[in-house]
Scaffold this motif. Structure first.
Motif, PDB file in Angstrom:
ATOM      1  N   LEU A 167       0.837  -1.198   0.000  1.00  0.00           N
ATOM      2  CA  LEU A 167       0.000   0.000   0.000  1.00  0.00           C
ATOM      3  C   LEU A 167       0.875   1.253   0.000  1.00  0.00           C
ATOM      4  O   LEU A 167       0.645   2.195  -0.766  1.00  0.00           O
ATOM      5  CB  LEU A 167      -0.929   0.005   1.214  1.00  0.00           C
ATOM      6  CG  LEU A 167      -2.068  -1.020   1.225  1.00  0.00           C
ATOM      7  CD1 LEU A 167      -2.710  -1.095   2.611  1.00  0.00           C
ATOM      8  CD2 LEU A 167      -3.126  -0.684   0.180  1.00  0.00           C
ATOM      9  N   LEU A 168       1.888   1.277   0.873  1.00  0.00           N
ATOM     10  CA  LEU A 168       2.774   2.440   0.951  1.00  0.00           C
ATOM     11  C   LEU A 168       3.565   2.626  -0.337  1.00  0.00           C
ATOM     12  O   LEU A 168       3.867   3.756  -0.726  1.00  0.00           O
ATOM     13  CB  LEU A 168       3.730   2.294   2.133  1.00  0.00           C
ATOM     14  CG  LEU A 168       3.102   2.275   3.534  1.00  0.00           C
ATOM     15  CD1 LEU A 168       4.180   2.120   4.595  1.00  0.00           C
ATOM     16  CD2 LEU A 168       2.277   3.530   3.789  1.00  0.00           C
ATOM     17  N   ALA A 169       3.899   1.507  -0.992  1.00  0.00           N
ATOM     18  CA  ALA A 169       4.653   1.593  -2.245  1.00  0.00           C
ATOM     19  C   ALA A 169       3.785   2.025  -3.419  1.00  0.00           C
ATOM     20  O   ALA A 169       4.310   2.372  -4.482  1.00  0.00           O
ATOM     21  CB  ALA A 169       5.294   0.244  -2.546  1.00  0.00           C
ATOM     22  N   GLY A 170       2.478   1.974  -3.242  1.00  0.00           N
ATOM     23  CA  GLY A 170       1.584   2.351  -4.326  1.00  0.00           C
ATOM     24  C   GLY A 170       1.383   1.274  -5.361  1.00  0.00           C
ATOM     25  O   GLY A 170       0.913   1.548  -6.467  1.00  0.00           O
ATOM     26  N   ARG A 200      17.398   6.552  -3.328  1.00  0.00           N
ATOM     27  CA  ARG A 200      16.006   6.955  -3.147  1.00  0.00           C
ATOM     28  C   ARG A 200      15.757   7.258  -1.673  1.00  0.00           C
ATOM     29  O   ARG A 200      16.211   6.524  -0.798  1.00  0.00           O
ATOM     30  CB  ARG A 200      15.075   5.863  -3.655  1.00  0.00           C
ATOM     31  CG  ARG A 200      15.250   5.635  -5.152  1.00  0.00           C
ATOM     32  CD  ARG A 200      14.153   4.801  -5.742  1.00  0.00           C
ATOM     33  NE  ARG A 200      14.432   4.525  -7.148  1.00  0.00           N
ATOM     34  CZ  ARG A 200      13.560   3.993  -7.988  1.00  0.00           C
ATOM     35  NH1 ARG A 200      12.343   3.676  -7.566  1.00  0.00           N
ATOM     36  NH2 ARG A 200      13.890   3.782  -9.241  1.00  0.00           N
ATOM     37  N   PRO A 201      15.016   8.331  -1.391  1.00  0.00           N
ATOM     38  CA  PRO A 201      14.886   8.773  -0.003  1.00  0.00           C
ATOM     39  C   PRO A 201      14.061   7.854   0.886  1.00  0.00           C
ATOM     40  O   PRO A 201      14.196   7.888   2.111  1.00  0.00           O
ATOM     41  CB  PRO A 201      14.232  10.155  -0.121  1.00  0.00           C
ATOM     42  CG  PRO A 201      13.584  10.166  -1.466  1.00  0.00           C
ATOM     43  CD  PRO A 201      14.410   9.292  -2.341  1.00  0.00           C
ATOM     44  N   VAL A 202      13.194   7.031   0.293  1.00  0.00           N
ATOM     45  CA  VAL A 202      12.354   6.116   1.067  1.00  0.00           C
ATOM     46  C   VAL A 202      12.631   4.687   0.612  1.00  0.00           C
ATOM     47  O   VAL A 202      12.640   4.405  -0.591  1.00  0.00           O
ATOM     48  CB  VAL A 202      10.848   6.444   0.900  1.00  0.00           C
ATOM     49  CG1 VAL A 202       9.985   5.394   1.602  1.00  0.00           C
ATOM     50  CG2 VAL A 202      10.550   7.834   1.449  1.00  0.00           C
ATOM     51  N   VAL A 203      12.863   3.795   1.565  1.00  0.00           N
ATOM     52  CA  VAL A 203      13.151   2.386   1.279  1.00  0.00           C
ATOM     53  C   VAL A 203      12.217   1.524   2.106  1.00  0.00           C
ATOM     54  O   VAL A 203      12.109   1.703   3.328  1.00  0.00           O
ATOM     55  CB  VAL A 203      14.618   2.029   1.601  1.00  0.00           C
ATOM     56  CG1 VAL A 203      14.878   0.543   1.369  1.00  0.00           C
ATOM     57  CG2 VAL A 203      15.577   2.876   0.778  1.00  0.00           C
ATOM     58  N   LEU A 204      11.535   0.597   1.447  1.00  0.00           N
ATOM     59  CA  LEU A 204      10.606  -0.318   2.112  1.00  0.00           C
ATOM     60  C   LEU A 204      11.156  -1.732   1.971  1.00  0.00           C
ATOM     61  O   LEU A 204      11.308  -2.234   0.858  1.00  0.00           O
ATOM     62  CB  LEU A 204       9.216  -0.228   1.473  1.00  0.00           C
ATOM     63  CG  LEU A 204       8.607   1.170   1.334  1.00  0.00           C
ATOM     64  CD1 LEU A 204       7.251   1.090   0.621  1.00  0.00           C
ATOM     65  CD2 LEU A 204       8.448   1.841   2.697  1.00  0.00           C
ATOM     66  N   GLN A 236      10.385   8.119  -5.814  1.00  0.00           N
ATOM     67  CA  GLN A 236      11.076   8.519  -4.594  1.00  0.00           C
ATOM     68  C   GLN A 236      11.252   7.383  -3.601  1.00  0.00           C
ATOM     69  O   GLN A 236      11.821   7.583  -2.528  1.00  0.00           O
ATOM     70  CB  GLN A 236      10.334   9.682  -3.931  1.00  0.00           C
ATOM     71  CG  GLN A 236      10.296  10.924  -4.794  1.00  0.00           C
ATOM     72  CD  GLN A 236       9.670  12.093  -4.076  1.00  0.00           C
ATOM     73  OE1 GLN A 236      10.295  12.733  -3.237  1.00  0.00           O
ATOM     74  NE2 GLN A 236       8.423  12.368  -4.388  1.00  0.00           N
ATOM     75  N   LEU A 237      10.758   6.190  -3.954  1.00  0.00           N
ATOM     76  CA  LEU A 237      10.883   5.081  -3.005  1.00  0.00           C
ATOM     77  C   LEU A 237      11.413   3.834  -3.687  1.00  0.00           C
ATOM     78  O   LEU A 237      11.314   3.667  -4.899  1.00  0.00           O
ATOM     79  CB  LEU A 237       9.552   4.781  -2.320  1.00  0.00           C
ATOM     80  CG  LEU A 237       8.353   4.297  -3.122  1.00  0.00           C
ATOM     81  CD1 LEU A 237       8.374   2.788  -3.334  1.00  0.00           C
ATOM     82  CD2 LEU A 237       7.053   4.693  -2.431  1.00  0.00           C
ATOM     83  N   ARG A 247      17.634   9.134   5.378  1.00  0.00           N
ATOM     84  CA  ARG A 247      16.669   8.410   4.563  1.00  0.00           C
ATOM     85  C   ARG A 247      15.608   7.818   5.481  1.00  0.00           C
ATOM     86  O   ARG A 247      15.827   7.625   6.673  1.00  0.00           O
ATOM     87  CB  ARG A 247      17.359   7.292   3.767  1.00  0.00           C
ATOM     88  CG  ARG A 247      18.484   7.782   2.894  1.00  0.00           C
ATOM     89  CD  ARG A 247      19.276   6.631   2.293  1.00  0.00           C
ATOM     90  NE  ARG A 247      18.580   6.011   1.172  1.00  0.00           N
ATOM     91  CZ  ARG A 247      19.008   4.914   0.566  1.00  0.00           C
ATOM     92  NH1 ARG A 247      20.096   4.289   0.988  1.00  0.00           N
ATOM     93  NH2 ARG A 247      18.344   4.410  -0.466  1.00  0.00           N
ATOM     94  N   THR A 248      14.455   7.531   4.895  1.00  0.00           N
ATOM     95  CA  THR A 248      13.363   6.897   5.626  1.00  0.00           C
ATOM     96  C   THR A 248      13.319   5.430   5.214  1.00  0.00           C
ATOM     97  O   THR A 248      13.074   5.125   4.047  1.00  0.00           O
ATOM     98  CB  THR A 248      12.026   7.581   5.298  1.00  0.00           C
ATOM     99  OG1 THR A 248      12.086   8.953   5.723  1.00  0.00           O
ATOM    100  CG2 THR A 248      10.868   6.889   5.996  1.00  0.00           C
ATOM    101  N   VAL A 249      13.576   4.537   6.166  1.00  0.00           N
ATOM    102  CA  VAL A 249      13.624   3.103   5.892  1.00  0.00           C
ATOM    103  C   VAL A 249      12.600   2.399   6.782  1.00  0.00           C
ATOM    104  O   VAL A 249      12.643   2.532   8.005  1.00  0.00           O
ATOM    105  CB  VAL A 249      15.023   2.520   6.144  1.00  0.00           C
ATOM    106  CG1 VAL A 249      15.046   1.027   5.802  1.00  0.00           C
ATOM    107  CG2 VAL A 249      16.077   3.264   5.337  1.00  0.00           C
ATOM    108  N   VAL A 250      11.687   1.673   6.145  1.00  0.00           N
ATOM    109  CA  VAL A 250      10.699   0.881   6.877  1.00  0.00           C
ATOM    110  C   VAL A 250      11.091  -0.581   6.740  1.00  0.00           C
ATOM    111  O   VAL A 250      11.172  -1.106   5.629  1.00  0.00           O
ATOM    112  CB  VAL A 250       9.274   1.108   6.341  1.00  0.00           C
ATOM    113  CG1 VAL A 250       8.269   0.268   7.128  1.00  0.00           C
ATOM    114  CG2 VAL A 250       8.902   2.589   6.413  1.00  0.00           C
TER     115      VAL A 250
END
Length: 203
Positions: free
Chosen positions: A46-49, A146-150, A75-76, A179-182
């Motif tokens: 969902l977060l990745a689109g 990339r600033p966001v990593v899932l 961006q992810l 960076r934002t890493v989940v």
């Protein structure tokens, strides 16, 4: 930062797995924790689109998924561990494509070495073990900019040496908080410096 407003998803005829969830996931490492089947992989999708939500608004920077899906996804970094999309590519080609032309080459080389990937990079991904395919994607995710990593259960199927390498690099990324890493994991404790923790189920 991922800005989440009123996110909702339910399979037909079932209670919602995500119900009117709002949050802001900021820089650093966020642990997405839950048992198997709790919905970790779904929430990452969902977060990745790549999985459509029933309702809600997702935004990274100035890109809103509903308004600018290409710019949002650019961006992810997210790769579904079950994908066969890259099977015909060599590890080298896949790593180059996913990491991007502006990848941190020093970090890429360190990850290839730490993961023991060098002997496998000229092989097609379908020839590699589950763990080796994951290593290619992890090296691309972490060496890319990339600033966001899932990451979905990133340590799954990895040998202990590779797990140590992974945690070391993630710890460095978490410490800088650039960076934002989940990290979705069923393990409640890791050696990572966490900025936040999200426990599933959300309802």
């Amino acid at each position: 930062m991922i800005d989440i407003q009123g996110l909702r998803f339910a399979f037909p005829g079932e209670p919602p797995l995500v119900a009117d969830w709002s949050a802001r996931i900021g820089p650093g490492i966020t642990l997405l924790h839950g048992d198997t089947g709790a919905g970790k992989s779904l929430l990452l999708r969902l977060l990745a689109g790549v999985q459509a939500a029933d309702a809600g608004r997702l935004q990274i920077g100035d890109a809103v998924l509903a308004d600018a899906p290409t710019r949002y996804r650019a961006q992810l970094f997210f790769v579904d561990p079950a994908t066969q999309q890259f099977d015909q590519m060599t590890g080298q080609a896949c790593l180059a494509q996913l990491a991007g032309a502006d990848a941190d080459q020093a970090l890429r080389d360190a990850l290839v070495d730490g993961f023991g990937l060098a002997p496998h990079l000229e092989k097609s991904l379908y020839m590699l073990s589950t763990g080796s395919r994951r290593k290619v994607w992890l090296a691309a995710a972490l060496a890319g900019r990339r600033p966001v990593v899932l990451l979905d259960e990133p340590a799954a199927a990895l040998d202990q040496g590779s797990v140590r390498c992974l945690w070391d690099v993630l710890a460095q990324i978490g410490a800088t908080r650039r960076r934002t890493v989940v990290v979705a994991s069923s393990e409640a404790t890791t050696s990572l410096p966490l900025a936040a923790r999200i426990d599933l189920p959300l309802r």
